[in-house]
Motif scaffolding. Structure first.
Motif, PDB file in Angstrom:
ATOM      1  N   ASN A 114      -6.949  -8.916  -7.819  1.00 58.34           N
ATOM      2  CA  ASN A 114      -7.963  -8.806  -6.773  1.00 58.34           C
ATOM      3  C   ASN A 114      -8.988  -7.784  -7.271  1.00 58.34           C
ATOM      4  O   ASN A 114      -8.584  -6.682  -7.627  1.00 58.34           O
ATOM      5  N   ASP A 173       1.213  -4.454  -9.451  1.00 56.28           N
ATOM      6  CA  ASP A 173       0.924  -4.870  -8.082  1.00 56.28           C
ATOM      7  C   ASP A 173       0.879  -6.397  -8.124  1.00 56.28           C
ATOM      8  O   ASP A 173      -0.081  -6.979  -8.629  1.00 56.28           O
ATOM      9  N   SER A 177       4.752  -7.749  -1.803  1.00 54.49           N
ATOM     10  CA  SER A 177       4.583  -7.650  -0.362  1.00 54.49           C
ATOM     11  C   SER A 177       4.726  -9.028   0.255  1.00 54.49           C
ATOM     12  O   SER A 177       4.465 -10.045  -0.394  1.00 54.49           O
ATOM     13  N   LYS A 212       0.835 -11.648   1.689  1.00 57.03           N
ATOM     14  CA  LYS A 212       0.083 -12.786   1.147  1.00 57.03           C
ATOM     15  C   LYS A 212       0.974 -14.019   1.026  1.00 57.03           C
ATOM     16  O   LYS A 212       0.561 -15.126   1.350  1.00 57.03           O
ATOM     17  N   THR A 215       0.825  -1.211   0.000  1.00 57.10           N
ATOM     18  CA  THR A 215       0.000   0.000   0.000  1.00 57.10           C
ATOM     19  C   THR A 215       0.858   1.260   0.000  1.00 57.10           C
ATOM     20  O   THR A 215       0.598   2.200  -0.752  1.00 57.10           O
ATOM     21  N   LYS A 275       2.965  -5.753   7.277  1.00 54.35           N
ATOM     22  CA  LYS A 275       3.083  -4.624   6.359  1.00 54.35           C
ATOM     23  C   LYS A 275       4.533  -4.385   5.917  1.00 54.35           C
ATOM     24  O   LYS A 275       5.111  -3.310   6.100  1.00 54.35           O
ATOM     25  N   TYR A 330       0.083 -11.092  -5.172  1.00 58.74           N
ATOM     26  CA  TYR A 330      -0.318 -12.516  -5.234  1.00 58.74           C
ATOM     27  C   TYR A 330       0.604 -13.324  -6.150  1.00 58.74           C
ATOM     28  O   TYR A 330       0.206 -14.360  -6.687  1.00 58.74           O
TER      29      TYR A 330
HETATM   30  N1  PMP Z   1      -2.755  -4.799  -3.512  1.00 58.27           N
HETATM   31  C1  PMP Z   1      -3.694  -5.747  -3.560  1.00 58.27           C
HETATM   32  C2  PMP Z   1      -4.215  -6.180  -4.887  1.00 58.27           C
HETATM   33  C3  PMP Z   1      -4.186  -6.306  -2.400  1.00 58.27           C
HETATM   34  O1  PMP Z   1      -5.135  -7.246  -2.445  1.00 58.27           O
HETATM   35  C4  PMP Z   1      -3.691  -5.848  -1.165  1.00 58.27           C
HETATM   36  C5  PMP Z   1      -4.334  -6.353   0.091  1.00 58.27           C
HETATM   37  N2  PMP Z   1      -3.678  -7.134   0.769  1.00 58.27           N
HETATM   38  C6  PMP Z   1      -2.700  -4.881  -1.156  1.00 58.27           C
HETATM   39  C7  PMP Z   1      -2.259  -4.360  -2.350  1.00 58.27           C
HETATM   40  C8  PMP Z   1      -2.114  -4.348   0.101  1.00 58.27           C
HETATM   41  O2  PMP Z   1      -0.957  -5.022   0.471  1.00 58.27           O
HETATM   42  P1  PMP Z   1      -0.206  -4.666   1.835  1.00 58.27           P
HETATM   43  O3  PMP Z   1      -1.001  -5.234   2.935  1.00 58.27           O
HETATM   44  O4  PMP Z   1       1.130  -5.292   1.679  1.00 58.27           O
HETATM   45  O5  PMP Z   1      -0.139  -3.177   1.920  1.00 58.27           O
END
Ligand code: PMP
Ligand code: GLN
Length: 399
Positions: A184, A212, A242, A245, A110, A253, A215
């Motif tokens: 997502n 992004d 990140s 997941k 994020t 975070k 996943y």
């Molecule tokens: N991008 C997508 C597509 C997500 O589904 C998410 C939710 N987990 C995030 C970003 C956010 O990731 P983070 O918790 O690492 O900030």
């Protein structure tokens, strides 16, 4: 009376992020998790896993805290984590990265998204192109940066974009093409054709591609292919991921962004003033995770694939039409065969009716396109097998 300041308030109000009295509108995920808490329903709404992280990752975090690694890490991130990210990108995808200049650790994906959008867009004439439905933070961040969101719809049941609509959306006003793959909320993995077109359009209109890939390790039928590995993409692509997941540590975070040094430098210039640094003792733990054997990663994907299959079968048995996802935590189902006309109302009633919580796809759509997703519902498959079985049984009994 203290209020959110002018520019942010206007942007946030315009984007529907603030209530009349100036409070933040809760995210759909928080709202639905609270509903699950209140009703005791099984929470297949918010995408967080029931599993815990691999044991070595948890042990490395405990060890880092116990050994006093609790102060500010360096601005770009712990050198060992930067090295581990470079090793991971080289090992899985053949992407060469200089850990000192081409990678930045962030407070989750994020913050990487926020800092990138704030760094690269320049006022209301700049556009950010995304696929719709989109992860809710995208619209919020583009609004807060004062730019314009341009969306390309994805359609049930395969959720691949129409290439002509994609071509029409990208223009010389496009500053960023933001691509979430695996996606997502739909679980789509974009085809080679779509990926190639994104790169061609970015090149033609001199846009930056931001991916992004949170996943990235959760694909079911084919290995993940980062967009930056396509010919001509590396020089204009910032790749975001990140730990949340992949290692089932959504609360830590820890995220990262990588790409050309001058683009990463621009993102760092903003990130420095958002959080400065983050997650000191969790950074070495994520480095441990990224260096785990391949089998650990494939086992994580296999577990989730089994969850997807259990959930898909359960939803079909209950009478939903189901779009089988190629990746991500999520499965989208159409509740129209069950008589639903409004997914939001359907999801609000679902806890009382079936003891299950899910998310309406309309929460990921702009007002202009909400109708196209009116009866679609997102279920999270990242839950224990017994939870998915129980949810399936409850849905079958309810409909
Ligand atoms: N991008 C997508 C597509 C997500 O589904 C998410 C939710 N987990 C995030 C970003 C956010 O990731 P983070 O918790 O690492 O900030
Ligand atoms: N990414 C998670 C989801 O899509 C939730 C993240 C959040 O709660 N902001 O469900």
């Amino acid at each position: 009376m203290h209020e959110v300041s002018g520019a942010w308030r206007r942007a946030a109000r315009g984007a529907g992020l603030l209530t009349e009295d100036g409070s933040a509108v809760p995210t759909i995920f928080a709202e639905m998790s609270a509903l699950a808490g209140r009703t005791g329903a099984l929470n297949l709404g918010q995408g967080f896993p029931d599993d815990d992280a691999p044991a070595p990752v948890l042990e490395a975090a405990r060890e880092a805290i116990a050994s006093g690694r609790n102060q500010y890490p360096p601005g770009r991130g712990e050198p060992d984590l930067l090295a581990a990210i470079a090793e991971h990108q080289a090992h899985w995808y053949g992407i060469p990265l200089d850990p000192e200049t081409e990678i930045l650790v962030t407070a989750g994906a994020t913050e990487a998204l926020a800092a990138t959008i704030l760094a690269l867009v320049d006022g209301p004439d700049d556009e950010v192109v995304v696929f719709e439905p989109y992860y809710d933070a995208y619209a919020a961040l583009v609004a807060l940066a004062g730019a314009r969101l341009v969306t390309v719809p994805l359609r049930w049941p395969d959720f691949q974009p129409d290439l002509d609509r994609l071509r029409a959306a990208v223009t010389d006003r496009t500053r960023i093409i933001l691509v979430n793959d695996p996606h997502n909320p739909t679980g789509a993995v974009f085809s080679r054709e779509v990926a190639g077109e994104i790169v061609r359009l970015a090149d033609r209109h001199d846009a930056v591609i931001v991916t992004d890939e949170v996943y990235e390790h959760l694909t079911f039928d084919q290995p993940h292919v980062p967009l930056s590995t396509l010919p001509g993409a590396a020089d204009r692509t910032l790749s975001i991921s990140s730990a949340g997941k992949t290692f089932s540590v959504t609360g830590w975070k820890v995220g990262w962004i990588s790409g050309p040094a001058e683009l990463v430098r621009a993102v760092l210039a903003v990130k420095q003033w958002l959080t400065y640094v983050n997650a000191g003792p969790f950074q070495p733990a994520v480095a441990t995770g990224l260096r785990l054997p391949d089998a650990t990663f494939t086992a994580i994907a296999a577990r989730l694939r089994a969850g997807r299959d259990t959930l898909g079968a359960g939803l079909r048995a209950a009478g939903f039409a189901v779009s089988t996802p190629a990746g991500s935590y999520f499965t989208v189902a159409d509740a129209a065969p069950l008589g639903a006309v409004d997914a939001a109302a359907f999801c609000r009633e679902l806890p009382a009716r079936a003891g299950v919580v899910a998310i309406p796809l309309t929460a990921f759509a702009s007002e202009a396109h909400r109708d196209e997703y009116a009866t679609l519902v997102r279920f999270a498959a990242c839950k224990r097998p017994d939870v998915l079985e129980e949810a399936s049984a409850r849905l079958a009994a309810a409909f």
